[in-house]
Every structure is written in C-alpha cells, then in structure tokens.
Design a protein around this motif. Structure first.
Motif, PDB file in Angstrom:
ATOM      1  N   ALA B  29       5.085  10.105   3.268  1.00  0.00           N
ATOM      2  CA  ALA B  29       5.693   9.317   2.203  1.00  0.00           C
ATOM      3  C   ALA B  29       5.966  10.183   0.980  1.00  0.00           C
ATOM      4  O   ALA B  29       5.188  11.070   0.650  1.00  0.00           O
ATOM      5  N   ASP B  30       7.114   9.912   0.340  1.00  0.00           N
ATOM      6  CA  ASP B  30       7.457  10.572  -0.914  1.00  0.00           C
ATOM      7  C   ASP B  30       7.405   9.546  -2.034  1.00  0.00           C
ATOM      8  O   ASP B  30       7.469   8.328  -1.800  1.00  0.00           O
ATOM      9  N   PHE B  31       7.325  10.062  -3.259  1.00  0.00           N
ATOM     10  CA  PHE B  31       7.245   9.168  -4.405  1.00  0.00           C
ATOM     11  C   PHE B  31       7.670   9.927  -5.647  1.00  0.00           C
ATOM     12  O   PHE B  31       7.297  11.082  -5.832  1.00  0.00           O
ATOM     13  N   GLY B  46       1.625  -4.510   5.011  1.00  0.00           N
ATOM     14  CA  GLY B  46       1.385  -3.521   6.046  1.00  0.00           C
ATOM     15  C   GLY B  46       2.338  -2.358   6.007  1.00  0.00           C
ATOM     16  O   GLY B  46       2.263  -1.454   6.847  1.00  0.00           O
ATOM     17  N   ALA B  47       3.244  -2.335   5.011  1.00  0.00           N
ATOM     18  CA  ALA B  47       4.191  -1.228   4.933  1.00  0.00           C
ATOM     19  C   ALA B  47       3.517   0.036   4.402  1.00  0.00           C
ATOM     20  O   ALA B  47       4.061   1.127   4.523  1.00  0.00           O
ATOM     21  N   GLY B  48       2.362  -0.125   3.801  1.00  0.00           N
ATOM     22  CA  GLY B  48       1.632   1.042   3.319  1.00  0.00           C
ATOM     23  C   GLY B  48       1.728   1.241   1.820  1.00  0.00           C
ATOM     24  O   GLY B  48       1.336   2.284   1.314  1.00  0.00           O
ATOM     25  N   LYS B  49       2.217   0.231   1.088  1.00  0.00           N
ATOM     26  CA  LYS B  49       2.337   0.449  -0.361  1.00  0.00           C
ATOM     27  C   LYS B  49       0.969   0.480  -1.039  1.00  0.00           C
ATOM     28  O   LYS B  49       0.753   1.268  -1.950  1.00  0.00           O
ATOM     29  N   THR B  50       0.048  -0.327  -0.538  1.00  0.00           N
ATOM     30  CA  THR B  50      -1.296  -0.281  -1.118  1.00  0.00           C
ATOM     31  C   THR B  50      -1.926   1.089  -0.903  1.00  0.00           C
ATOM     32  O   THR B  50      -2.538   1.652  -1.804  1.00  0.00           O
ATOM     33  N   THR B  51      -1.761   1.645   0.305  1.00  0.00           N
ATOM     34  CA  THR B  51      -2.308   2.964   0.590  1.00  0.00           C
ATOM     35  C   THR B  51      -1.668   4.021  -0.301  1.00  0.00           C
ATOM     36  O   THR B  51      -2.346   4.914  -0.814  1.00  0.00           O
ATOM     37  N   HIS B 226      11.496   1.224  -5.638  1.00  0.00           N
ATOM     38  CA  HIS B 226      11.082   2.057  -4.509  1.00  0.00           C
ATOM     39  C   HIS B 226      10.770   1.098  -3.355  1.00  0.00           C
ATOM     40  O   HIS B 226       9.900   0.242  -3.475  1.00  0.00           O
ATOM     41  N   ILE B 227      11.543   1.212  -2.284  1.00  0.00           N
ATOM     42  CA  ILE B 227      11.330   0.302  -1.148  1.00  0.00           C
ATOM     43  C   ILE B 227      10.538   1.034  -0.073  1.00  0.00           C
ATOM     44  O   ILE B 227      10.988   2.053   0.461  1.00  0.00           O
ATOM     45  N   HIS B 228       9.353   0.514   0.208  1.00  0.00           N
ATOM     46  CA  HIS B 228       8.459   1.161   1.162  1.00  0.00           C
ATOM     47  C   HIS B 228       8.571   0.445   2.505  1.00  0.00           C
ATOM     48  O   HIS B 228       8.600  -0.775   2.566  1.00  0.00           O
ATOM     49  N   ARG B 233       8.798   6.176   2.148  1.00  0.00           N
ATOM     50  CA  ARG B 233       9.808   5.672   1.227  1.00  0.00           C
ATOM     51  C   ARG B 233      11.100   5.491   1.996  1.00  0.00           C
ATOM     52  O   ARG B 233      11.672   6.463   2.497  1.00  0.00           O
ATOM     53  N   HIS B 234      11.542   4.257   2.073  1.00  0.00           N
ATOM     54  CA  HIS B 234      12.711   3.945   2.875  1.00  0.00           C
ATOM     55  C   HIS B 234      13.965   4.112   2.036  1.00  0.00           C
ATOM     56  O   HIS B 234      14.988   4.613   2.522  1.00  0.00           O
ATOM     57  N   ALA B 235      13.889   3.714   0.775  1.00  0.00           N
ATOM     58  CA  ALA B 235      15.055   3.817  -0.094  1.00  0.00           C
ATOM     59  C   ALA B 235      14.600   3.635  -1.531  1.00  0.00           C
ATOM     60  O   ALA B 235      13.528   3.097  -1.792  1.00  0.00           O
ATOM     61  N   VAL B 236      15.426   4.133  -2.456  1.00  0.00           N
ATOM     62  CA  VAL B 236      15.231   3.816  -3.867  1.00  0.00           C
ATOM     63  C   VAL B 236      16.539   3.229  -4.361  1.00  0.00           C
ATOM     64  O   VAL B 236      17.601   3.835  -4.186  1.00  0.00           O
ATOM     65  N   VAL B 237      16.483   2.032  -4.930  1.00  0.00           N
ATOM     66  CA  VAL B 237      17.716   1.378  -5.366  1.00  0.00           C
ATOM     67  C   VAL B 237      17.579   0.978  -6.835  1.00  0.00           C
ATOM     68  O   VAL B 237      16.474   0.964  -7.390  1.00  0.00           O
TER      69      VAL B 237
END
Lengths: 361, 262
Positions: B29-31, B46-51, B226-228, B233-237
């Motif tokens: 994952a990038d951020f 479950g997408a992993g944003k909490t992690t 930031h869409i996780h 990271r799936h996309a940033v819109v």
C-alpha cells in the motif's frame, strides 16, 4: 439525498441541516426537566465522599443518643481510631488497587508475613531492628511485585491472582514463623522500636497512638499522590478505561505493576503498626484485614469498577465500621448484630454506587 | 490549494505490507498526505484502511515498506513513538477517561509539573497552567461553550467529548492529525460542529487524515479522497471530479478509477 449530481460536491451545510436551529426545543426540554432527585444525584456524584461523610456523622449522632456519655468520651473516640488504624492503613493499599478496577485479597496475608519477618529477624536472629523493619517492608514489596507481575505479564484477573497469593503468603507466614507468636516481653526487651506505633500521646483525655497519627499522615500522603501528581491521575485513568489510557500514551502495565508494589509497601508499614497495636508478632493476627479493607473501601464510596473513589472515603469507611462496632458493643448488643450491621452497610454502599453510575453515562 | 508546485508530502508511505497469518491486510500500500490538506480515506470493510492507519500511528509495525515523515524515514513500534514524532490520532473511542476532568484528559500522559522543588521532588502537577492551556486550546477551536474545565468528561455530550479529543490532538499534533470515524456516533447537529472543527484544524495549518464511512461528510470537507481496496491504494480522487456514487463504485470495484490520479 441525491448522490448523483455530477461534479459539484456540496460545500457548507447540507440542505437537511439548515432546519436544525428550529429543532433545538427537545434538547432544551431535557435540560430543564432535571428534577430535585437528579440534582441530588449529580451532587453526590461530583462529591464522592459526601455519602460516607453523612453516614459517619449520622452514626455518631445516633450512638450519642443511644449510648450517651460513655460513647462521647474523648477516650472512646481515640479507642475507635486505634481500632480502625490497621484497617485504615491497609485500606489505603486496597483503595489504590480498587481504583485500577482490581482487587487485592492478599493484603492481610502480606501484612502478617511481613510482621513475622520483622519480629523474627529483630528478636530471634538479632538483626538490628531498623534493618529488620526494612527487610519486612522489602518482603511486602516483593509480595506486591509478585501480584503485579501475575496481573500485568500473565494477564490473570486480580481476583484470582490475589486469591491464590493470599493462601501462598499465609502458608509462607506459618512456615517462616513455625506458627509461633513472638511474645510481647521479648519484643520489649530486645526490639522496642517494633512497638513504636503502639506508644501514645495524651490529648484532652484521649489516647492518640503514633499508629493513629501515622495512619492519618499516610492518608494525607496518598491523597496528595492520587490527586496532585501525574501518576495519581494515571491510576484513575487506568481503572476508568484501560484501553483509552493506553491510547492516550499511558504505560498501563507499568502503572498497574507499581500500584501492586506500592500496595505491598503500605502493607509492610501496616505490619510494623500491627506489632505496635497488639504488642506481639502473631502469625494469626490481622486475619480479617483482607476483607475488612475491602469493606472500608466499598463503604467509603470507591467503585469496585475502578476509576472513581477517594482515599478520604476509605478512611471514613473504616471509621464508620469502627463507630458501628463500638457503638453496638457499648449498647450491649450481641456481637453478631455488629456483623449484621456491617453487612447491611456494604450492600447499601454498593447499591448507591450503582445508582450513581447509572446516571453518569 | 494548487498542486502544480512540487510539494513534499508530510506523510508518505511506499509499499507497506502487513500480514496476519495467511491474511494480507496491507498489500504494498502507498499513501501520501500533502501539507495543509484534508485527506479522506475510504474503503469497504476489510479493505485494510484500519491496518493502514494503525501502521501510520504506530499501533502496528508493517512487515515491509517505508514510512516517511517530512521526508525522513521513520519506524514506529508503539503509538507513543508516533505521538512523540508529532502524529496525533483521534481514536473512534476517543481515548478519553470519563471520570477525569477536561483539563486532566487534555494532558493525560503528558502532564505539566511545577517548576522547582515542588515539581522535581514532589512531582506536583501545575494544575493552574494545565487549566489555562486547556482553556486556550478549547477557545481556539471555539469550544468554550464548555464552561467548566474541571467538569468530568462523562458529563459532556458526545459532540463535546469529540471536541475535547480533537482539541487535544490539535494542540499536540505538530505534523498530522488523524481522525478515525469522528462523526460515526454523533447526531446530525453534533456532526456539523465536528466537521467545522476539522475545518478549523485545517485552517490552523495542520493536515488532517479523515477516515469515514459517511460520504456526504467526506465529500463536504475533503480536499482529496484516498480510496483503499484489497489492501492497497486503489485510487486518489478529488471530490469535485467524481460523484459520491462513483466513489462508492470505485471503492467496491464496480467501476474503474479515472485514468489520471488526482
């Protein structure tokens, strides 16, 4: 709401929020509805020592009327203070642990073990008395450390840990002392410092022992530490909500471990005071201190669920029990009714605590 | 805010991996968090944003990958370290102690002690100073409707508690304030106050990471989203470029993200 309008994201208040000011009435309604009982409840909630204070004054008035002169004599009051001295000191240790939402069933056993270490070292082994006292307090600290490690490292419930160590420490006490009492004459002859806290000053016909003075001093110190230092705030926070305390950056395990060690040290000091109180060092003394200290804490308004309570409340709780026992004894009532009264006090105290907690959330 | 000038991200993460047994919670994952922005992080359960957030706040340590704070690589093994580095988090449970006062809570874990012997030997708290600073922090965020700084937090409403937690984070956060579902437990009116608070924090110059399921809130205050998805990271819109339903579609995989990243 429509989510499909392209590109213009709503900025500022959304449409449904614009009517909000008109809808504030129900909120105000709640606030105005506060009844007298509710206000009384909030008052008690913000002053947790108010109830034990009221109960103590009420019981003093009650027994003054019932018993009269003998009860009101300064000597009788100093006797009550002497009688609750040990429970008062051990109650400080118990309050610390209960504030963290724990419980320490082993405080009495730690105290007796510690007193036997002091007595044997000073009287039978010929160790200089100050060293013997230090060793006794050291052993008590070690006992507290053992409790703390089991609670923090092994994640065992404090009730279970201290139920186990109560038996262990008491067995060690019987083994180390060979179940033999160290007699008063021997202590007076070879280690008079051990009975220091039994000495007293006369004051207006009252007999104030050094032990009673020590108890009051320790209550003052404990109050200061709990209310005026960061560590004291952390003790409250850990008992209130341990996960929040951890997230706020408090090293919760370290605070808990320290609480059990400090509780041990206080029991060690209580051991010294115990020898002064009874004059000898007996492996069977202080048997009831485990549960009596919890009684004082609970009647004093400290919540068994942790986070709220006060050391002054515990002192008041111990005094209430003392006044009831003393007053009933002077009234010539059978001893069993003393136990009955204490039992009623405990249940009433916990019921009040529950009532206060229900409204606070 | 213009993105034409090459700004250095305040927080940057590259290739974060975290596995729990056979479950991969973070899969490279990038951020990126830019200065002064509100970045919303959305993603299905479950997408992993909490992690991801836990990795940034030191609650977990990633197995692989790098986190940079102001360009410097950092490695947190506890939330304390992230806090000391200037990353403040407003947790969903707020991490407030209900029975303690507002002032006590503001300084929980970093109390101010008196100067001189009283502080160094007797460890006496400087309660006057803590009260003063707590009051100042609440005033800065327009929260002084809370009159009594000594009242226990449990006597406050949900929104007021949130306000105290945000004020604490804004006071101590030197680099970033991360907020986990700040409006999830609140009513409409209180949510409004909290959103305004978040905008105030942004105005003070602190970038904010906002984790939220509430699309209207996200679209209202976020500068970028930031869409996780599936641990990365799936996309940033930008909220101005897509609709809410598009964002949800991208989040669930029903729609491909727009070609150019925001």
């Amino acid at each position: 709401m429509s989510t499909d309008q392209p590109s213009s994201a709503p900025r500022g208040p959304q449409a449904f929020e614009k009517v909000l000011p008109e809808n504030e009435a129900p909120v105000r309604f709640e606030a105005e509805r506060e009844s007298g009982i509710k206000r009384f409840q909030n008052l008690l909630h913000s002053h947790p020592t108010a109830i034990p204070g009221i109960v103590l004054v009420a019981s003093l008035v009650f027994f003054s009327v019932m018993v009269g002169g003998r009860f009101l004599h300064p000597f009788n009051f100093s006797l009550i203070v002497q009688q609750v001295m040990i429970i008062g000191i051990v109650g400080i240790a118990q309050t610390l642990v209960v504030l963290t939402a724990g419980i320490d069933l082993s405080v009495g056993a730690i105290m007796v073990l510690s007193s036997m270490v002091m007595g044997r070292l000073a009287v039978e082994m010929g160790v200089p008395t100050p060293l013997a006292i230090a060793a006794g307090i050291g052993i008590a600290a070690l006992c507290g450390f053992a409790n703390g490690v089991l609670v923090t490292r092994f994640r065992l419930p404090p009730f279970i840990v201290t139920l186990g160590t109560w038996n262990i420490f008491f067995a060690l006490n019987l083994w180390y002392s060979a179940s033999e009492t160290i007699r008063a004459q021997d202590i007076e002859a070879s280690a008079p410092l051990l009975i220091f806290f039994g000495q007293a000053v006369e004051l207006f016909g009252a007999r104030l022992t050094y032990g009673s003075i020590a108890m009051l001093a320790m209550v003052a110190i404990a109050w200061y530490v709990l209310n005026r230092t960061a560590w004291g705030r952390h003790v409250h926070a850990v008992g209130d909500d341990i996960e929040s305390a951890r997230l706020a950056g408090i090293r919760t395990d370290r605070v808990l471990l320290m609480v059990y060690v400090v509780a041990g040290v206080i029991c060690g000091i209580a051991a010294w005071a115990l020898i002064g109180r009874i004059g000898s060092a007996s492996p069977q003394a202080g048997q009831t201190a485990n549960l009596d200290s919890i009684t004082a804490v609970v009647i004093g308004g400290t919540s068994l669920f942790g986070g709220r309570g006060s050391i002054v409340g515990t002192l008041l709780g111990a005094l209430i029990v003392g006044v009831f026992r003393n007053g009933l004894a002077l009234s010539g009532v059978n001893v069993l009714w003393q136990e009955f009264a204490v039992g009623v006090l405990i249940i009433v105290a916990v019921a009040i605590d529950q009532w206060l907690r229900r409204t606070s959330r | 805010m213009t993105t034409s000038t090459p700004l250095q991200p305040v927080v940057q993460a590259r290739g974060l991996v975290k596995r729990y047994g056979r479950v991969t919670a973070l899969d490279h994952a990038d951020f990126d968090l830019m200065p002064g922005e509100i970045l919303a992080v959305i993603g299905d359960n479950g997408a992993g944003k909490t992690t991801l957030i836990k990795a940034l706040t030191g609650a977990i340590t990633p197995d692989q990958g790098e986190i940079r704070l102001d360009g410097k690589p950092v490695r947190f093994t506890s939330p304390m370290q992230a806090r000391e580095a200037g990353i403040e988090t407003v947790y969903q449970n707020l991490a407030l102690s209900p029975a303690l006062s507002i002032a006590d809570n503001m300084f929980l874990g970093r109390e101010i002690e008196k100067t001189g012997v009283l502080g160094s030997l007797f460890r006496m708290l400087d309660r006057a100073q803590m009260r003063k600073e707590a009051r100042a922090a609440l005033t800065r965020l327009g929260l002084m409707t809370i009159q009594n700084i000594d009242q226990p937090v449990e006597t406050l409403s949900g929104g007021q508690r949130q306000g105290v937690a945000i004020a604490r984070a804004a006071t101590f956060g030197r680099h970033v304030v991360i907020m986990d579902e700040p409006t999830a437990a609140l009513g409409v009116k209180e949510s409004r106050r909290v959103l305004d608070l978040i905008l105030d924090v942004k105005k003070s110059g602190l970038p904010v990471v906002l984790i939220s399921h509430n699309m209207p809130h996200v679209f209202e205050i976020a500068d970028r989203i930031h869409i996780h998805r599936l641990g990365r990271r799936h996309a940033v819109v930008r909220p101005s470029d897509v609709t809410m339903s598009d964002a949800v579609a991208i989040m669930t995989g029903a729609m491909e993200p727009p070609a150019q990243a925001a």
